[in-house]
Design an enzyme around this catalytic site. Structure first.
Site, mmCIF file in Angstrom:
data_model
loop_
_atom_site.group_PDB
_atom_site.id
_atom_site.type_symbol
_atom_site.label_atom_id
_atom_site.label_comp_id
_atom_site.label_asym_id
_atom_site.label_seq_id
_atom_site.Cartn_x
_atom_site.Cartn_y
_atom_site.Cartn_z
ATOM 1 N N CYS A 295 -5.940 1.940 -4.340
ATOM 2 C CA CYS A 295 -5.359 2.706 -3.142
ATOM 3 C C CYS A 295 -6.273 3.865 -2.802
ATOM 4 O O CYS A 295 -6.273 4.802 -3.486
ATOM 5 C CB CYS A 295 -3.951 3.166 -3.347
ATOM 6 S SG CYS A 295 -3.121 3.701 -1.799
ATOM 7 N N CYS B 26 0.788 -1.195 0.011
ATOM 8 C CA CYS B 26 -0.051 0.040 0.046
ATOM 9 C C CYS B 26 0.815 1.421 0.078
ATOM 10 O O CYS B 26 1.092 2.001 1.119
ATOM 11 C CB CYS B 26 -0.872 0.053 1.254
ATOM 12 S SG CYS B 26 -2.262 1.357 0.934
#
Ligand SMILES: Cc1cc2nc3c(=O)[nH]c(=O)nc-3n(C[C@H](O)[C@H](O)[C@H](O)COP(=O)(O)OP(=O)(O)OC[C@H]3O[C@@H](n4cnc5c(N)ncnc54)[C@H](O)[C@@H]3O)c2cc1C
Length: 438
Positions: free
Chosen positions: A367, A189
């Site tokens: 994301c 991430c």
């Protein structure tokens, strides 16, 4: 067990733990048609899907942890918007019923003999292997860590041990520098290291302390975010909110007793700069699973070497992989795991029928860039770095609806959809939302 007790205390009403799966330390030689290594996002998801494909009695998962964490919510835990207890559930409650849970650590994989050895010495053989071992965090590669976390004013959303320290440091902030880091390695991430900066900025504004704070994001990368469309929006936000961005700055040392962080300038080797901090958020260096790295399954760096479309191993046709442990050239996220799980199921079902895999993974990943306590930019893109947006509006804009998605909808989708093998990413919905045009 201590972690399990802690979790039970955090959930006063208790958590129903399914007793239907069989769990045991690996004690004798065992054989499974489908062996899954790792019981994180990718491992539990694939074991649910494989149970449907080959029957529960033919599937085993090797995973040592009693607690399974939904890591994406740690961004909000570090900012005080969610509790750490809400991020974890007992692994036993998530293991599909009838599937064998081998509560051990994988020590060695030998694809030549189709065997795996666990840390208690047991050898498990397999017909097909799914590797989902995640990646490793390397706080120890920064001088002064992890022992520096024993001091106040420093935290990290990347580990369950340190995520609450971020929130404490934020609450205790008085005046000075709030420093946020991004390491010189691939990370999971890639948005998370800066999300906590936006949330901290919002928190300090809300509590009237922002005028006394310098918000500093020191990143090893040469860009703020890898996909231009979203990076452009983020640059506008950092300018508007007076956030300082220093590119090519890599954290190499923390002097936690003095509240100092040392960065090297990656463009000028040997040049270092010391930042005093009132709050420091560390994103640690990360690297491949040491078990994969030490096996013939690794590429030259140590990641699991896969065909990027079918997710089948490049050399061993009965080996497959999913998630952060792989060398798939896309951003490492849970959203990517979801899309990969649908493709991988299809690949394996074809291989079992002695047919050629026909579904191709396009690198889909996502994301949710949290930019405040009620806004998110939802980045979604593919292998080519091209936006692959689900909704029929511009997702590079900050939106409340997307915050609601991140904070409330996605956790639900994770526990009840992904882990049960029922959610394979938003691909089909994207088509509907765009009237079949994408
Ligand atoms: C702070 C943070 C924010 C994030 N935000 C988002 C987000 O907003 N959106 C998003 O999509 N993703 C996000 N992610 C990333 C997401 O959580 C991961 O990409 C995802 O969990 C990867 O799944 P995985 O199965 O590959 O690895 P993991 O879920 O990490 O699972 C790996 C498993 O392997 C096990 N394991 C390791 N070594 C061994 C061994 N030797 N033997 C047996 N088992 C072993 C581990 O115990 C673990 O259970 C975030 C992550 C963090 C930390």
């Amino acid at each position: 067990m201590a972690a399990l007790r802690h979790l039970k205390q955090c959930h006063p009403r208790g958590i129903a733990i399914s007793n239907f799966h069989t769990s045991s330390p690996a004690s004798a030689k065992q054989h499974y048609k489908m062996l899954v290594l790792g019981g994180g996002s990718g491992g539990i998801t694939m074991s649910s899907r494989m149970k449907r494909l080959v029957g529960a009695e033919n599937v085993a998962v090797v995973e040592p942890s009693e607690i399974h964490y939904y890591q994406p919510i740690w961004t909000l835990v570090g900012a005080g918007a969610k509790t750490v207890a809400s991020s974890g559930r007992p692994t036993a409650s998530l293991m599909p019923s009838g599937v064998k849970w081998v509560k051990s650590k994988v020590q060695e994989i030998n694809p030549e003999t189709n065997t795996v050895r666990t840390d208690d010495g047991t050898v498990i053989s397999y017909e097909y292997l799914i590797v989902a071992l995640g990646l490793e965090l390397h706080y120890e590669k920064i001088k002064g860590l992890p022992e520096g976390f024993g001091h106040p004013k420093i935290g990290s959303n990347y580990s369950v041990q340190t995520v609450e320290k971020t929130w404490k440091a934020l609450q205790d902030f008085k005046e000075g520098n709030a420093v946020f880091t991004f390491p010189n390695t691939p990370v999971k991430c890639a948005g998370a290291p800066q999300k906590i900066m936006y949330l901290s900025d919002a928190y300090l504004r809300k509590t009237g302390k922002r005028a006394k704070a310098n918000m500093i994001y020191n990143t090893s990368l040469p860009v703020l975010f890898g996909i231009k469309k979203y990076a452009d929006s983020l640059w506008e936000i950092v300018k508007k909110r007076d956030l300082q961005i220093n590119l090519r700055h890599n954290l190499i040392e923390v002097r936690a007793d003095k509240q100092e962080a040392v960065f090297e300038n990656l463009d000028k080797p040997g040049e270092t700069k010391v930042f005093e901090y009132e709050m420091l958020h560390v994103t640690p260096p990360m690297g491949p699973s040491s078990v994969i790295k030490g096996s013939p399954l690794a590429d030259e760096i140590g990641w699991l070497d896969l065909n990027k479309e079918t997710l089948q191993h490049t050399k061993y046709p009965n080996v497959f992989g999913i998630g952060d442990c792989t060398n798939l050239p896309t951003a490492k996220t849970g959203a990517a795991v979801a899309a990969q799980s649908a493709v991988l199921s299809r690949t394996i079902s074809k291989i079992l029928k002695k047919e050629k895999p026909d579904k191709k993974y396009d690198g889909y990943t996502s994301c949710p860039l949290v930019t405040s306590y009620n806004t998110v930019i939802l980045a979604e893109f593919d292998y080519n770095g091209q936006p692959l947006e689900t909704f029929p509006f511009n997702q590079a804009k900050e939106r409340r609806l997307m915050y609601h998605m991140k904070a409330d909808v996605m956790p639900h989708l994770y526990w009840h959809g992904l882990l049960r093998g029922l959610w394979g990413g938003p691909g089909p919905y994207r088509k509907i939302m765009h009237l079949g045009m994408k």
